[in-house]
Design an enzyme around this catalytic site. Structure first.
Site, mmCIF file in Angstrom:
data_model
loop_
_atom_site.group_PDB
_atom_site.id
_atom_site.type_symbol
_atom_site.label_atom_id
_atom_site.label_comp_id
_atom_site.label_asym_id
_atom_site.label_seq_id
_atom_site.Cartn_x
_atom_site.Cartn_y
_atom_site.Cartn_z
ATOM 1 C CG ASP A 17 1.740 9.538 24.356
ATOM 2 O OD1 ASP A 17 2.902 9.976 24.304
ATOM 3 O OD2 ASP A 17 1.305 8.889 25.322
ATOM 4 C CG ASP A 19 6.217 5.391 26.778
ATOM 5 O OD1 ASP A 19 6.448 4.177 26.688
ATOM 6 O OD2 ASP A 19 7.055 6.265 26.505
#
Length: 222
Positions: A17, A19
């Site tokens: 991922d 953020d």
């Protein structure tokens, strides 16, 4: 950081991922979503509890369940433009530069709810390299917590989901990775209470090794 007794993990590939995992963009997210929530008569603090990990339109659908989805998609386009233009305060998660450098040449992919322009803007602002394999918002039909993005990332790398480890920070992201059948390294405070297979405060102290049997070995030190 995790204690030295944290178990090691091995995988054929890693799915990352962005953020909250590689990039700390909380300042931008908070500015944009507080503004949007206020404009729509919502409590900004309550809105911020559900924004992380999802695409914007999916967050809007949670917060305004009776609103037409077309309007959510329209607002999401505006939100993406605002977030892409605002990189003030975007910084790397501690340890991210060294961690990504250690993955050079190893099977890994970015799986993010950001679209390609936003992902590039934030990775550039944090001075981090873009992984060559990326599954961004415009490449999936469903937002996390749907597993589509993780499944697509694993397939593009040529591995089954069970052979992959996902790195995630949010509830929606961890749910997506688990639904895909992956083990999860939870990163940061949001992930701590979500029962990932391994939890780390940030990306410091993670050793990456390519083994003789073609696996990525991850070890975690304090």
């Amino acid at each position: 950081m995790p204690a030295s007794t944290t178990p090691a993990l091995t995988a054929r590939a890693l799915l990352l991922d962005m953020d909250g995992t590689l990039v700390n963009s909380d300042a931008v997210v908070e500015r944009c979503w507080r503004r949007w929530a206020t404009e729509h008569g919502l409590d900004p603090d309550e809105a911020l509890k559900v924004v992380h990990g999802r695409q914007g339109y999916a967050t809007m659908a949670v917060l305004l369940p009776d609103r037409p989805m077309e309007q959510n998609h329209a607002d999401n386009r505006v939100m993406l433009a605002q977030e892409t233009a605002d990189t003030d305060g975007v910084i790397p998660v501690p340890g991210a530069p060294a961690f990504l450098a250690a993955l050079t040449g190893l099977p890994h992919a970015l799986v993010t709810s950001a679209d390609e322009p936003l992902a590039r803007a934030r990775m550039t602002a944090a001075d981090l390299p873009m992984p060559p394999v990326r599954v961004t918002a415009e490449r999936v039909g469903a937002s996390k917590p749907d597993p589509e993005g993780f499944l697509k990332g694993a397939a593009e790398l040529g591995f089954v989901a069970a052979d992959c480890v996902a790195f995630e920070d949010s509830e929606a992201g961890i749910e997506a990775a688990r639904a895909a059948g992956m083990r999860v390294v939870g990163v940061g405070p949001r992930a701590k209470s979500l029962s990932p297979d391994v939890w780390v405060e940030d990306l410091r102290g993670i050793a990456v090794e390519w083994t003789l049997n073609g696996r990525i070995a991850l070890s975690f030190t304090s």
